[in-house]
Motif scaffolding. Structure first.
Motif, short mmCIF file in Angstrom:
data_model
loop_
_atom_site.label_atom_id
_atom_site.label_comp_id
_atom_site.label_asym_id
_atom_site.label_seq_id
_atom_site.Cartn_x
_atom_site.Cartn_y
_atom_site.Cartn_z
N ARG A 128 0.25 10.18 -1.01
CA ARG A 128 1.13 10.59 -2.11
C ARG A 128 2.48 9.89 -2.02
NH1 ARG A 128 -0.49 15.65 -4.49
NH2 ARG A 128 -2.21 16.54 -3.33
N SER A 129 2.95 9.68 -0.79
CA SER A 129 4.28 9.07 -0.60
C SER A 129 4.30 7.59 -0.98
CB SER A 129 4.74 9.25 0.85
OG SER A 129 3.73 8.75 1.71
N ASP A 130 3.09 7.00 -1.23
CA ASP A 130 3.04 5.60 -1.66
C ASP A 130 2.77 5.48 -3.17
OD1 ASP A 130 3.47 4.70 0.87
OD2 ASP A 130 1.35 4.37 1.33
N ARG A 131 2.64 6.60 -3.86
CA ARG A 131 2.20 6.55 -5.26
C ARG A 131 3.15 5.73 -6.14
NH1 ARG A 131 -1.86 9.91 -8.31
NH2 ARG A 131 -1.55 9.20 -10.44
N GLY A 132 4.45 5.85 -5.89
CA GLY A 132 5.40 5.15 -6.75
C GLY A 132 5.79 3.77 -6.25
N ALA A 133 5.13 3.27 -5.17
CA ALA A 133 5.56 2.00 -4.56
C ALA A 133 5.41 0.80 -5.50
CB ALA A 133 4.78 1.76 -3.27
N GLY A 155 -3.36 2.77 -11.93
CA GLY A 155 -2.08 2.08 -12.19
C GLY A 155 -1.12 2.21 -11.01
N SER A 156 -1.22 3.31 -10.29
CA SER A 156 -0.33 3.53 -9.16
C SER A 156 -0.79 2.81 -7.89
CB SER A 156 -0.24 5.03 -8.84
OG SER A 156 0.29 5.73 -9.94
N TYR A 157 -2.11 2.72 -7.68
CA TYR A 157 -2.59 2.27 -6.37
C TYR A 157 -3.41 0.98 -6.38
CZ TYR A 157 -1.38 6.95 -4.60
OH TYR A 157 -0.73 8.09 -4.24
N ASP A 158 -4.10 0.68 -7.46
CA ASP A 158 -4.98 -0.49 -7.47
C ASP A 158 -4.15 -1.75 -7.74
OD1 ASP A 158 -7.94 -1.58 -7.89
OD2 ASP A 158 -6.67 -2.43 -9.47
N GLY A 183 6.92 8.39 -10.58
CA GLY A 183 6.90 7.84 -9.22
C GLY A 183 6.01 8.66 -8.29
N ASN A 184 6.52 9.02 -7.11
CA ASN A 184 5.72 9.77 -6.13
C ASN A 184 5.35 11.17 -6.60
OD1 ASN A 184 5.78 7.66 -4.36
ND2 ASN A 184 7.36 8.52 -3.03
N ASP A 185 6.03 11.65 -7.63
CA ASP A 185 5.74 13.01 -8.12
C ASP A 185 4.57 13.05 -9.10
OD1 ASP A 185 7.61 14.25 -6.62
OD2 ASP A 185 9.19 14.16 -8.14
#
Ligand code: SF4
Ligand code: SF4
Length: 388
Positions: A128-133, A155-158, A183-185
């Motif tokens: 979860r803490s990387d979702r907005g990276a 969209g957040s991780y791939d 972002g991370n939320d």
């Protein structure tokens, strides 16, 4: 819920098989039937298996559950079945899945999908803490912003879908749109969870997301993914999640009409993949095409199967992770990659992160990656804005 009625209605399918085809019967358009070529993987076969399971004529098995979960919920059958119950077919399949979930009898790949969303807020089991990276300084939503941009799990991780998200952010910023992200939320939208039949987890996600949106004062949501668009528009209101929901192609098309986005000249020859959750589910066929046709010099060529007859990429209903249709040149994404290449286009345009990942992999598997680029519409626009 319509799904709950399926047990008393499912016998009405008489296995005529029209649902396998596109309108002109030129090929097989049910992606799971096209992949396996056994009638049990067609709509009618699947419905009859469910009926036999309900009547106790066949035992549950992992193979039976996999057949049920190999349906991508693409709704080709809904378009093609001549019977009055046609609009309910996917609800019936989802209803049977929901019963399997309640009995704890689902394929391990689907269980892992649920566990990942429950524990991590995404099906990829990433932090979860990387979702907005991916966002690289993109503004976080604050009260007063016009839109919440909801990018979703891919969209957040791939890696590919992140490029799509960054391109959309760039185009929206260039056009002066007032928006912010979570972002991370951000949390999974739940569309795939619904289609896979985990209604308890779906309800939890709807309530959690809706509450967050309301606390922030969100009124308008623009989604990167047609999957998020579909569930937020069509499923959230029943649980009190009433927001104005747009897919990004609707917003970009409007900005183009208002002359807020201008593209430079191109010689690109492009074909377009209709995402099922945009086209058949929500009747959005024109906006993506109008965006492409607004680009000076761009030539749009259609694949033989398009609009209501479009062939699914195979990624729907969580299959972009569970991958129950993979492993063959008959996998839907590879069939579609060849069809796109046959148009003579140099680029296959998509409007969905799931289509982007599925078709990018398929074009590579077909050794077509030096001949056919796969790009999201936002990426195509961004490149042409940059070239100005
Ligand atoms: S779902 Fe409709 S088209 Fe398909 S086999 Fe059943 S009756 Fe025929
Ligand atoms: S929704 Fe699509 S994959 Fe599922 S049975 Fe119907 S045509 Fe086949």
């Amino acid at each position: 819920m319509q799904q709950k009625n399926y047990a008393s209605q499912i016998h009405r399918c008489f296995r005529c098989g029209y649902c396998k085809f596109p309108t002109d019967y030129s090929s097989f358009n049910c992606p799971s039937y096209r992949r396996f070529r056994f009638d049990s993987y067609s709509t009618g076969g699947r419905l009859w298996l469910i009926y036999a399971w309900l009547k106790g004529e066949i035992e549950w098995s992992e193979h039976l559950a996999e057949i049920l979960y190999a349906c991508t919920t693409c709704k080709n059958c809904t378009e093609q079945c001549p019977m009055k119950f046609a609009p309910d077919i996917v609800d019936w399949i989802v209803g049977a899945r929901s019963d399997m979930v309640e009995k704890g009898r689902i394929p391990p790949r689907v269980s892992r999908f649920f566990e990942a969303v429950y524990g991590y807020g995404n099906p990829l089991k990433l932090l979860r803490s990387d979702r907005g990276a991916w966002a690289n300084g993109t503004k976080i939503y604050a009260p007063g912003d016009e839109y919440l941009l909801y990018v979703g799990c891919l969209g957040s991780y791939d890696e590919n879908a992140q490029k799509m998200a960054r391109s959309l952010v760039h185009v929206l910023e260039t056009a002066g749109v007032s928006f912010g992200i979570l972002g991370n939320d951000e949390e999974c939208c739940g569309n795939e969870i619904y289609m896979l039949g985990e209604m308890g987890l779906f309800q939890h996600l709807v309530e959690k997301n809706s509450q967050k949106f309301k606390e922030l004062g969100v009124r308008k949501i623009v989604t990167l993914s047609p999957h998020a668009y579909n569930t937020m528009k069509n499923n959230y209101p029943a649980s009190g999640g009433n927001f104005e929901v747009y897919h990004y192609t609707q917003i970009l098309n409007d900005l183009i009409k208002k002359n807020k986005i201008k593209s430079s000249q191109t010689k690109a020859k492009i074909t377009y993949q209709d995402p099922c959750f945009l086209g058949r589910y929500n009747n959005i066929y024109d906006e993506p095409r109008q965006i492409l046709q607004s680009i000076p010099g761009l030539k749009l060529v259609e694949m033989e199967r398009n609009r209501r007859d479009a062939f699914c990429c195979g990624g729907g209903s969580g299959n972009f992770v569970t991958d129950l249709l993979a492993g063959s040149a008959d996998s839907p994404a590879r069939v579609r990659a060849r069809e796109a290449y046959e148009t003579g286009a140099d680029t296959l345009a998509v409007a969905c992160p799931s289509c982007l990942t599925m078709l990018t992999d398929a074009v590579k598997a077909e050794n077509l990656d030096d001949k056919l680029a796969v790009k999201d519409i936002s990426q195509i626009l961004k490149e042409l804005l940059s070239a100005k």
